[in-house]
Design a protein around this motif. Structure first.
Motif, mmCIF file in Angstrom:
data_model
loop_
_atom_site.group_PDB
_atom_site.id
_atom_site.type_symbol
_atom_site.label_atom_id
_atom_site.label_comp_id
_atom_site.label_asym_id
_atom_site.label_seq_id
_atom_site.Cartn_x
_atom_site.Cartn_y
_atom_site.Cartn_z
ATOM 1 N N VAL A 67 10.379 -3.019 12.234
ATOM 2 C CA VAL A 67 9.644 -2.146 11.307
ATOM 3 C C VAL A 67 10.355 -2.216 9.964
ATOM 4 O O VAL A 67 11.537 -1.889 9.871
ATOM 5 C CB VAL A 67 9.595 -0.691 11.803
ATOM 6 N N GLU A 68 9.633 -2.648 8.933
ATOM 7 C CA GLU A 68 10.201 -2.750 7.592
ATOM 8 C C GLU A 68 9.330 -1.956 6.625
ATOM 9 O O GLU A 68 8.163 -2.288 6.413
ATOM 10 C CB GLU A 68 10.264 -4.208 7.137
ATOM 11 N N ALA A 69 9.901 -0.912 6.049
ATOM 12 C CA ALA A 69 9.194 -0.086 5.067
ATOM 13 C C ALA A 69 9.714 -0.423 3.674
ATOM 14 O O ALA A 69 10.927 -0.393 3.434
ATOM 15 C CB ALA A 69 9.395 1.388 5.372
ATOM 16 N N THR A 70 8.814 -0.760 2.749
ATOM 17 C CA THR A 70 9.182 -1.175 1.395
ATOM 18 C C THR A 70 8.445 -0.320 0.377
ATOM 19 O O THR A 70 7.216 -0.159 0.467
ATOM 20 C CB THR A 70 8.833 -2.663 1.163
ATOM 21 N N THR A 71 9.171 0.218 -0.583
ATOM 22 C CA THR A 71 8.555 1.033 -1.625
ATOM 23 C C THR A 71 7.935 0.132 -2.690
ATOM 24 O O THR A 71 8.603 -0.728 -3.268
ATOM 25 C CB THR A 71 9.588 1.961 -2.273
ATOM 26 N N MET A 72 6.656 0.326 -2.931
ATOM 27 C CA MET A 72 5.893 -0.450 -3.909
ATOM 28 C C MET A 72 5.304 0.516 -4.939
ATOM 29 O O MET A 72 5.295 1.743 -4.722
ATOM 30 C CB MET A 72 4.777 -1.212 -3.205
ATOM 31 N N PRO A 73 4.784 -0.004 -6.055
ATOM 32 C CA PRO A 73 4.162 0.891 -7.051
ATOM 33 C C PRO A 73 3.047 1.756 -6.469
ATOM 34 O O PRO A 73 2.865 2.920 -6.870
ATOM 35 C CB PRO A 73 3.624 -0.077 -8.105
ATOM 36 N N GLU A 74 2.285 1.195 -5.507
ATOM 37 C CA GLU A 74 1.163 1.941 -4.934
ATOM 38 C C GLU A 74 1.578 2.856 -3.787
ATOM 39 O O GLU A 74 0.767 3.616 -3.252
ATOM 40 C CB GLU A 74 0.073 0.976 -4.455
ATOM 41 N N GLY A 75 2.849 2.787 -3.374
ATOM 42 C CA GLY A 75 3.320 3.607 -2.276
ATOM 43 C C GLY A 75 4.218 2.797 -1.359
ATOM 44 O O GLY A 75 4.665 1.698 -1.694
ATOM 45 N N VAL A 76 4.455 3.323 -0.167
ATOM 46 C CA VAL A 76 5.310 2.632 0.799
ATOM 47 C C VAL A 76 4.449 1.750 1.690
ATOM 48 O O VAL A 76 3.498 2.229 2.319
ATOM 49 C CB VAL A 76 6.101 3.636 1.665
ATOM 50 N N ARG A 77 4.794 0.467 1.711
ATOM 51 C CA ARG A 77 4.110 -0.468 2.592
ATOM 52 C C ARG A 77 5.005 -0.790 3.770
ATOM 53 O O ARG A 77 6.218 -0.938 3.624
ATOM 54 C CB ARG A 77 3.734 -1.751 1.849
ATOM 55 N N ALA A 78 4.381 -0.925 4.919
ATOM 56 C CA ALA A 78 5.127 -1.252 6.133
ATOM 57 C C ALA A 78 4.649 -2.579 6.687
ATOM 58 O O ALA A 78 3.454 -2.896 6.636
ATOM 59 C CB ALA A 78 4.944 -0.157 7.179
#
Length: 489
Positions: A67-78
């Motif tokens: 499980v990898e959660a990444t913070t992006m401009p539109e929100g957190v993508r997993a």
């Protein structure tokens, strides 16, 4: 050779080769070594249909559980490994980025790829499939024939991959936009009529409700998102819910069904006892992952679920009541007009055989699902909300003849009368021609599958017969190794 059996003990198969790959590279090596063979993937086998069955090469992706959660401009993508169980996804998303899934089904035992591949859903939102924005699939390059990992992020192919029944290849990971954690307020109400239930839905859009057999009243789990903090008595409420509804209720039902086998006592329980076990009006706020799930995996059962549009819900539930009364032996349950309609659908023999053959002993659970942007999930398409009607049996695996008889009559009759769609991951007895009529975009899905997998290497008997309309298979093959509902089962 490894023998495999599903949760419901109605599906068993022994593949010629069975693998538990550690990495995506391992998956590609297996595809390379077994090119030209039929390949299927199992999740946690919490399915009652033949969708996961494979007789040749079968992969269990339980070790692809990152499980990898990444913070992006539109929100957190997993990005989540295909074999990761939903309960672990929830834990990791909260730990890594304080976010959660966009929707939740009733259980968290499923692998995430299996959940999206069969259209798993909760209540009040779209299915989980709808929210997938990236799906990575191990497959064969149609041009070169070499094993590759294909990333699908948009267009008709994404709509196909979001609910594909494994037909596009081996899903190795999925990606989606997460949402912030949220709390849910819940309480129980009893309603005498469906109109009352649907009125409550306006204020409680996450609600699910139950039509109680032999009492024919509605019990509603009124649910809605709230900014209110977790209730001081939330832990006590969860203990009450677990002890009373998740455990005691199911223990008693199992005892009534498997040991006493008394129609009179079952009806007495629903008419006189059940109303005293449910506390009405106790409003409690707790985290979504606590409120929106149940512990259905604790007791073995079998299930069929059918989806109808909102405009057909009232008539469908009226028909369900009449059909259950008919199957209990009450011929007044279905009037002559309805009986004639069933005869015109070619169900004369099934109708007569079903009279008196089955007593339904579990509340009918009803959940609202918003339309999905997919081709063949049960809530795909249209501009109406869909309602999933779930029918569960706690009969022993070798004593399910009545349930299978009822379920087949239910699925075929409701498909003909109300265009009802059976859940792909539950007992699913529809034929290919019926599927073609129920799913307007089925041909689009078939075309995409043919382009991605022209030799059909990722199809099993279940999808060949139901999705691609191939005939000439035995009943056992049609169900992908499911135990057929013969006498005594």
């Amino acid at each position: 050779m490894t023998a495999l059996q599903n949760f419901g003990a109605n599906l068993s198969f022994t593949p010629r080769a069975f693998f538990v790959p550690e990495t995506e590279a391992d998956v590609l090596e297996i595809l390379d070594a077994y090119r030209g063979r039929n390949i299927r993937v199992i999740g946690r086998l919490h399915s009652w249909s033949g969708a996961p069955a494979g007789e040749d090469v079968v992969l269990d992706l339980c070790r692809l559980n990152s499980v990898e959660a990444t913070t992006m401009p539109e929100g957190v993508r997993a990005r989540v490994g295909a074999g990761c169980q939903i309960k672990r996804v929830l834990e990791e998303l909260e730990r890594q980025a304080n976010v959660t899934l966009p929707t939740l089904g009733l259980i968290t035992e499923q692998a995430i790829a299996g959940a999206i591949s069969t259209g798993t859903h909760g209540s009040g939102k779209h299915s989980l499939s709808h929210y997938m924005s990236e799906i990575r699939v191990a497959t064969y390059d149609p041009a070169t024939g070499e094993p590759v990992i294909r990333t699908i992020t948009e267009g008709p192919d994404l709509a196909a991959a979001r609910c594909s029944l494994g037909c596009l290849g081996v899903i190795v990971s999925v990606g989606f936009l997460c949402r912030l954690p949220y709390n849910v307020e819940e309480h129980f109400e009893r309603c005498d009529a469906l109109d009352e239930v649907l009125t409550l839905e306006v204020s409680y859009p996450l609600q699910q409700f139950f039509l109680v057999p032999w009492n024919w009243k509605f019990w509603v789990q009124c649910r809605r998102e709230t900014v209110a903090p977790r209730s001081l008595l939330a832990s006590l409420y969860r203990l009450y819910f677990f002890a009373t509804l998740d455990i005691s209720f199911h223990v008693l039902l199992t005892f009534l069904q498997q040991y006493l086998r008394s129609r009179r006592l079952t009806k007495f329980f629903y008419r006189r006892v059940l109303p005293w076990t449910v506390i009405r009006g106790w409003k409690v706020v707790d985290r979504s992952q606590e409120m929106l799930i149940m512990e259905h995996e604790l007791f073995r059962h079998i299930e069929i679920e059918v989806f109808v549009t909102r405009s057909r819900l009232a008539e469908s539930l009226g028909y369900v009541r009449g059909l259950l009364e008919w199957c209990d032996g009450d011929r007044s349950g279905l009037d002559e007009t309805r009986q004639q309609q069933l005869r015109e659908l070619g169900l004369s023999a099934e109708l007569e055989a079903g009279c008196g053959a089955y007593l339904h002993h579990y509340p009918i659970c009803v959940r609202r699902v918003q339309p999905d942007e997919t081709w063949i999930s049960m809530a795909a398409g249209g501009d109406e909300d869909w309602y999933a009607l779930s029918f569960i049996s706690y009969a022993r695996p070798d004593e399910r003849a009545g349930f299978f008889q009822f379920a087949e009559l239910l699925a075929r009759s409701m498909a003909g009368l109300f265009d009802a769609r059976p859940h792909w991951g539950k007992w699913c007895p529809i034929e290919g021609e019926t599927a073609r009529r129920l799913y307007p975009e089925l041909e689009t899905f078939r075309t995409i599958c043919d382009q991605a997998d022209p030799d059909g290497r990722f199809r099993n008997a279940f999808v060949r017969q139901r999705i691609f309309g191939e005939a000439g298979q035995s009943r056992a093959e049609n169900t992908g190794g499911l135990q057929p509902p013969v006498a005594g089962q």
